[in-house]
Scaffold this active site. Structure first.
Site, PDB file in Angstrom:
ATOM      1  N   ASP A  87       0.901  -1.069  -0.024  1.00 20.59           N
ATOM      2  CA  ASP A  87       0.048  -0.013   0.142  1.00 20.59           C
ATOM      3  C   ASP A  87       0.796   1.506   0.034  1.00 20.59           C
ATOM      4  O   ASP A  87       2.048   1.266   0.354  1.00 20.59           O
ATOM      5  CB  ASP A  87      -0.873   0.286   1.510  1.00 20.59           C
ATOM      6  CG  ASP A  87      -1.920  -1.026   1.380  1.00 20.59           C
ATOM      7  OD1 ASP A  87      -2.137  -1.739   0.344  1.00 20.59           O
ATOM      8  OD2 ASP A  87      -2.278  -1.459   2.464  1.00 20.59           O
TER       9      ASP A  87
HETATM   10  N1  URA Z   1      -1.166  -5.912   3.947  1.00 19.54           N
HETATM   11  C1  URA Z   1      -1.822  -4.643   4.071  1.00 19.54           C
HETATM   12  O1  URA Z   1      -2.554  -4.408   4.534  1.00 19.54           O
HETATM   13  N2  URA Z   1      -0.885  -3.667   3.215  1.00 19.54           N
HETATM   14  C2  URA Z   1       0.187  -3.883   2.644  1.00 19.54           C
HETATM   15  O2  URA Z   1       0.786  -3.192   1.999  1.00 19.54           O
HETATM   16  C3  URA Z   1       0.468  -5.074   2.734  1.00 19.54           C
HETATM   17  C4  URA Z   1      -0.210  -6.114   3.205  1.00 19.54           C
END
Ligand code: URA
Length: 256
Positions: free
Chosen positions: A110
């Site tokens: 993310d």
């Molecule tokens: N889980 C999440 O919530 N975000 C990420 O970037 C990776 C795994």
């Protein structure tokens, strides 16, 4: 591709040229998208030589073997794991020098998540590493707004009911000693979590399910690789040994 007279299977040549994985090539053949010397290919495993003209969707393909790059990047927060952003936000490729060429993220993190992001132009390896069948482990350090309750820890380990199904059992460590002295981390509540699946925003959704706020999320390990002391925003090439170990995913000889 070998010498002119030596024939190889179409899917092997296209995978070697970095065009698509073998499985993707088989799909394209089934969809009638590939032509050899102007004729649509109808059979799987067709043998070709470098003399043949191969087209996908009408576009001529360069059959030369490609040199692959394998990069470990420490993605900072607020950088997109896409290659380009229409809104001008910083993307992971902006952190790599131009000479590395076109490498793509293996999976994604993310915008607000930091940590280990593997980048490569080896499409076949990417497909294996991201395929749910191979359950590649990923380890995250999560900072929560409050202490994790024992009952929630047990559910995290067994499986959390999310709207897209119950999560697979996870390894969870919530001992502050694990992360160094409590003084060092102040009153923050850190949890380490290893997942064998990679759904969208999975870690955040798992903790939000119980009402925790995720204050920080960092990926520290992916398959057999770990971030160690690679500084935020820096990258390094993988060693031959690390590449070989990643290649074992999907062959049944997995080492961690
Ligand atoms: N889980 C999440 O919530 N975000 C990420 O970037 C990776 C795994």
């Amino acid at each position: 591709m070998k010498t002119n007279s030596e024939a190889s299977r179409l899917q092997k040549v296209l995978a070697g040229a970095g065009v698509a994985s073998r499985r993707q090539v088989e799909k394209m053949v089934a969809q009638g998208r590939i032509k050899i010397n102007g004729q649509v290919v109808i059979e799987q495993g067709r043998l070709i030589t470098s003399e043949d003209r191969v087209e996908i969707d009408g576009k001529k393909i360069n059959l030369a073997n490609k040199t692959y790059s394998y990069i470990m990047l420490h993605k900072p927060r607020r950088v997109l794991s896409t290659v380009k952003d229409d809104h001008g936000r910083k993307c992971v490729r902006d952190l790599l020098p131009k000479e590395i060429g076109r490498v793509y993220p293996v999976g994604r993190l993310d915008y607000e998540t930091s940590g280990l992001l593997l980048m490569t132009n080896d499409g076949e390896l990417t497909l294996k590493l991201t395929h749910p069948r191979y359950s590649v482990p990923k380890t995250y350090r999560v900072c929560l707004d409050k202490e994790l309750k024992r009952a929630d820890l047990q559910i995290l380990r067994r499986g959390v009911p999310l709207e897209d199904g119950v999560t697979r059992p996870a390894k969870v460590v919530a001992d502050p000693k694990f992360f160094g002295s409590e003084n060092e981390k102040g009153s923050e509540h850190w949890v380490e979590l290893t997942l064998s699946e990679g759904r969208n925003r999975q870690v955040r959704r798992m903790f939000e399910h119980f009402g925790y706020e995720v204050l920080a999320l960092e990926r520290t390990a992916y398959a057999s690789l770990s971030l160690q002391n690679l500084a935020s925003g820096s990258y390094r090439n993988l060693t031959a040994q690390e590449i070989a170990s990643l290649r074992q995913w999907g062959t049944g000889e997995i080492t961690q």
